[in-house]
Design a protein around this motif. Sequence first.
Motif: not given
Length: 377
Positions: A47, A84-87, A89-90
Amino acid sequence: MNSLGIDKAPADTRVVVAMSGGVDSSVAAAMLRREGYDVVGITLQLYDYGMTVGKKGACCAGQDIYDARRVADQIDIPHYVLDYESRFKQSVMDDFVDTYLKGETPIPCVRCNQTVKFKDLLDQARELGADCMATGHYARREMVDGRAAMLRGADHNRDQSYFLFATTQEQLDFLRFPLGDKPKTETRAIADALGLAVADKPDSQDICFVPTGGYAKVVEKLRPGAVRPGEIVHVDGTIMGRHDGVINYTVGQRKGLGIGGRKTEAGDDVDPLYVVRVDPVANQVVVGPRAALARDKVMVRELNWLGPNAVGVPMPVSVKLRSAQNPAAAVLVLHGGGNAIVELEAAQYGISPGQAAVFYDGERMLGGGWISGTGVR
């Protein structure tokens, strides 16, 4: 056969270590390096760096990435940081918010292990040619009847098998837990003896992406307008007060209700009130006496099973319904589709949907799933 159960010399065995920047994963990496393994450290950025910079006891934030890199330099291993921020969050943050809005109480650390760490990161470790991946979790891995099994950490006060219930058999075959047979005091002593930069670093306490425990602000930020005020209602239908959003309440909660207690029939004492149910559809928080919390039947969904195949057969087990509790005696019946029913030997209080039910046979962790509902036999 080396100490990790792999038929290679340590120098020919590549181990990817998931390094969070804390003392546990740092010691795991240092121990393996000292044994002569080909160690590669990987740290995840999960994050926004600025979210918890300067906050002690976080995980996978800016300071922690820096600490992991310092340790990697100290023990002379390559170190990579993966975004891996996007992963995250999802798979974790959105699930965290949606679970609260459904009136349930989430465990984001389990979702993180289930998705990002033991799925995406494990795949990355394989791409790097690793023979296995090691973490700093306090759990044990042993071979039982020719298969890898997960056991509780030797120090039950530090055991983390509850948070690892979603680990699949394929993942467990690839994972190693070098600290599983150690108490935390020994881990600290090893870190100090090796002069690791994180030897005195505090343990993680809060959810990593929730600074100072203020999860309601995270929910409101990610789902603007989803949090609405409503009524606090007694189980007998009496309106007791107002709430500022169902996300602020969890089953079994006693403090912070803002409505006081209720006089007994004799009128001379006040019985405390507890949250008995959170109803997001009616936007109500339902309260009642402690007796109204008693449940001896638990429904489980998304079951991950590592134990022997016994669908439809009542199985004596012990079960943990919260991470900090001792396992309790129960009978488990596995159903198809990842569902199961648990019948407790003695009723428990404050069982919350969204939490995990994790099953044991003695020291062995058999599997677990998410609590979808409760009842009374």
